[in-house]
Structures are given as C-alpha cells and as structure tokens.
Write a protein that holds these residues in place. Sequence first.
Motif, PDB file in Angstrom:
ATOM      1  N   SER A 146       0.837  -1.198   0.000  1.00 59.13           N
ATOM      2  CA  SER A 146       0.000   0.000   0.000  1.00 59.13           C
ATOM      3  C   SER A 146       0.874   1.250   0.000  1.00 59.13           C
ATOM      4  O   SER A 146       2.040   1.212   0.374  1.00 59.13           O
ATOM      5  CB  SER A 146      -0.936   0.027   1.208  1.00 59.13           C
ATOM      6  N   LYS A 147       0.269   2.357  -0.441  1.00 57.38           N
ATOM      7  CA  LYS A 147       0.978   3.623  -0.493  1.00 57.38           C
ATOM      8  C   LYS A 147      -0.018   4.746  -0.294  1.00 57.38           C
ATOM      9  O   LYS A 147      -1.109   4.736  -0.867  1.00 57.38           O
ATOM     10  CB  LYS A 147       1.665   3.777  -1.857  1.00 57.38           C
ATOM     11  N   THR A 148       0.328   5.723   0.535  1.00 61.97           N
ATOM     12  CA  THR A 148      -0.492   6.910   0.735  1.00 61.97           C
ATOM     13  C   THR A 148       0.124   8.050  -0.049  1.00 61.97           C
ATOM     14  O   THR A 148       1.318   8.316   0.062  1.00 61.97           O
ATOM     15  CB  THR A 148      -0.600   7.265   2.230  1.00 61.97           C
ATOM     16  N   ILE A 149      -0.695   8.697  -0.842  1.00 58.17           N
ATOM     17  CA  ILE A 149      -0.261   9.818  -1.673  1.00 58.17           C
ATOM     18  C   ILE A 149      -0.902  11.073  -1.111  1.00 58.17           C
ATOM     19  O   ILE A 149      -2.109  11.119  -0.920  1.00 58.17           O
ATOM     20  CB  ILE A 149      -0.689   9.603  -3.138  1.00 58.17           C
ATOM     21  N   GLY A 150      -0.109  12.070  -0.840  1.00 59.09           N
ATOM     22  CA  GLY A 150      -0.608  13.314  -0.260  1.00 59.09           C
ATOM     23  C   GLY A 150      -0.541  14.472  -1.232  1.00 59.09           C
ATOM     24  O   GLY A 150      -0.072  14.342  -2.364  1.00 59.09           O
ATOM     25  N   GLY A 151      -1.008  15.623  -0.785  1.00 61.81           N
ATOM     26  CA  GLY A 151      -0.944  16.842  -1.579  1.00 61.81           C
ATOM     27  C   GLY A 151      -1.943  16.909  -2.715  1.00 61.81           C
ATOM     28  O   GLY A 151      -1.716  17.596  -3.709  1.00 61.81           O
ATOM     29  N   LEU A 152      -3.056  16.212  -2.576  1.00 62.00           N
ATOM     30  CA  LEU A 152      -4.074  16.203  -3.631  1.00 62.00           C
ATOM     31  C   LEU A 152      -5.082  17.323  -3.423  1.00 62.00           C
ATOM     32  O   LEU A 152      -5.200  17.860  -2.321  1.00 62.00           O
ATOM     33  CB  LEU A 152      -4.775  14.843  -3.656  1.00 62.00           C
ATOM     34  N   LYS A 153      -5.812  17.647  -4.457  1.00 58.52           N
ATOM     35  CA  LYS A 153      -6.813  18.709  -4.383  1.00 58.52           C
ATOM     36  C   LYS A 153      -8.073  18.182  -3.717  1.00 58.52           C
ATOM     37  O   LYS A 153      -8.691  17.232  -4.189  1.00 58.52           O
ATOM     38  CB  LYS A 153      -7.166  19.206  -5.781  1.00 58.52           C
ATOM     39  N   SER A 154      -8.465  18.810  -2.632  1.00 55.97           N
ATOM     40  CA  SER A 154      -9.658  18.397  -1.904  1.00 55.97           C
ATOM     41  C   SER A 154     -10.905  18.581  -2.755  1.00 55.97           C
ATOM     42  O   SER A 154     -11.058  19.586  -3.447  1.00 55.97           O
ATOM     43  CB  SER A 154      -9.780  19.224  -0.621  1.00 55.97           C
ATOM     44  N   GLY A 155     -11.783  17.567  -2.758  1.00 50.93           N
ATOM     45  CA  GLY A 155     -13.026  17.624  -3.522  1.00 50.93           C
ATOM     46  C   GLY A 155     -12.893  17.187  -4.963  1.00 50.93           C
ATOM     47  O   GLY A 155     -13.875  17.113  -5.696  1.00 50.93           O
ATOM     48  N   SER A 156     -11.682  16.891  -5.404  1.00 47.59           N
ATOM     49  CA  SER A 156     -11.476  16.476  -6.794  1.00 47.59           C
ATOM     50  C   SER A 156     -11.631  14.963  -6.944  1.00 47.59           C
ATOM     51  O   SER A 156     -11.609  14.219  -5.972  1.00 47.59           O
ATOM     52  CB  SER A 156     -10.085  16.903  -7.267  1.00 47.59           C
ATOM     53  N   VAL A 157     -11.777  14.515  -8.174  1.00 46.54           N
ATOM     54  CA  VAL A 157     -11.847  13.095  -8.475  1.00 46.54           C
ATOM     55  C   VAL A 157     -10.537  12.703  -9.138  1.00 46.54           C
ATOM     56  O   VAL A 157     -10.094  13.348 -10.086  1.00 46.54           O
ATOM     57  CB  VAL A 157     -13.035  12.775  -9.409  1.00 46.54           C
ATOM     58  N   VAL A 158      -9.904  11.657  -8.609  1.00 46.15           N
ATOM     59  CA  VAL A 158      -8.598  11.215  -9.096  1.00 46.15           C
ATOM     60  C   VAL A 158      -8.713   9.812  -9.676  1.00 46.15           C
ATOM     61  O   VAL A 158      -9.303   8.932  -9.053  1.00 46.15           O
ATOM     62  CB  VAL A 158      -7.557  11.240  -7.948  1.00 46.15           C
ATOM     63  N   SER A 159      -8.141   9.608 -10.855  1.00 47.35           N
ATOM     64  CA  SER A 159      -8.069   8.284 -11.476  1.00 47.35           C
ATOM     65  C   SER A 159      -6.729   7.651 -11.114  1.00 47.35           C
ATOM     66  O   SER A 159      -5.709   8.329 -11.056  1.00 47.35           O
ATOM     67  CB  SER A 159      -8.177   8.397 -12.995  1.00 47.35           C
ATOM     68  N   ILE A 160      -6.763   6.345 -10.890  1.00 42.77           N
ATOM     69  CA  ILE A 160      -5.577   5.610 -10.429  1.00 42.77           C
ATOM     70  C   ILE A 160      -5.320   4.417 -11.334  1.00 42.77           C
ATOM     71  O   ILE A 160      -6.254   3.766 -11.800  1.00 42.77           O
ATOM     72  CB  ILE A 160      -5.812   5.071  -9.000  1.00 42.77           C
ATOM     73  N   ARG A 161      -4.037   4.102 -11.536  1.00 46.41           N
ATOM     74  CA  ARG A 161      -3.655   2.830 -12.144  1.00 46.41           C
ATOM     75  C   ARG A 161      -2.301   2.404 -11.578  1.00 46.41           C
ATOM     76  O   ARG A 161      -1.529   3.245 -11.090  1.00 46.41           O
ATOM     77  CB  ARG A 161      -3.632   2.912 -13.666  1.00 46.41           C
ATOM     78  N   ILE A 162      -2.018   1.107 -11.626  1.00 43.85           N
ATOM     79  CA  ILE A 162      -0.796   0.576 -11.028  1.00 43.85           C
ATOM     80  C   ILE A 162      -0.239  -0.533 -11.911  1.00 43.85           C
ATOM     81  O   ILE A 162      -0.985  -1.229 -12.603  1.00 43.85           O
ATOM     82  CB  ILE A 162      -1.064   0.064  -9.591  1.00 43.85           C
ATOM     83  N   ARG A 163       1.088  -0.676 -11.884  1.00 40.92           N
ATOM     84  CA  ARG A 163       1.756  -1.769 -12.581  1.00 40.92           C
ATOM     85  C   ARG A 163       3.027  -2.150 -11.818  1.00 40.92           C
ATOM     86  O   ARG A 163       3.476  -1.404 -10.941  1.00 40.92           O
ATOM     87  CB  ARG A 163       2.093  -1.389 -14.023  1.00 40.92           C
TER      88      ARG A 163
END
Length: 132
Positions: A90-107
């Motif tokens: 697992s990983k926590t990512i910070g500094g994101l825009k509050s209220g926004s929708v973020v798309s994620i992908r991993i490899r």
Amino acid sequence: GERGDDYAIFKNGKLITYDVAKYYKHPSKDTAAYKPKKTACTAIKSAAAKKLTVAWKKRTNIKGYQIQYAYDKDFKNAKTVTVANASKVSKTIGGLKSGSVVSIRIRTYEEIGRTRYYSAWDKNTGTAVKIK
C-alpha cells in the motif's frame, strides 16, 4: 558456464573467469519481450483530507510498483509514484486537491541490469475516487 557465457579478465597478471549466469538475476529473461506479472488494486480510498491510499495485490520476483494518478481519466497529465520495495502492498499519496476526483492505475516493474521492464497496467485502470 553451461550456456558458454563466461567472462574472463586479467587481474594482477592472473586470468580470472566469471560465470555470468551466477551473477545475473534473470538470465533467461533478457529480451525486450520480458514482462513481469501485473498486479491489481485491492483498495483505493481517501480516508484523510487531501490524501489517497492505494492498496494492491503483492507480487513476487519483481523490483517494485509504479502508481499513476491523474485528475482526468485519460491520464494526460498523470503524476507517477514509484514504490521501490516489492514487499510493500500500500501507499499513501498526499498533496491532492480536496473535492477532486482522481483516477488511479498501477503496474509492476523489474530491473534486469540497467533496464527496467514494466507489466501492463492493472485491469482496473482509470478507477476513480473522490478526495476528501
């Protein structure tokens, strides 16, 4: 060695031979066609303000994971986070825009020599979550 890939050098006037296969991590996976096994997201959530936690299925025989996140589903302006520890899930990512929708992908990725090989993106590519 068995494959005839010994390496010989002279050091202090003595001939020293090395069996390359003993020191090469994946001697059978040295082509551009090599791809490590892909992983899959098991959880994506925004439990804290401006933060996102991504969890994924652990894989073996890899070097690490690469996570991309973007504010658009096409990943045009995506940011990339590399997790160099293959045992992490697992990983926590910070500094994101509050209220926004973020798309994620991993490899996953593997390093053989100085070349990095990537798996395909997980099948849930584009999975989106709203940031608190």
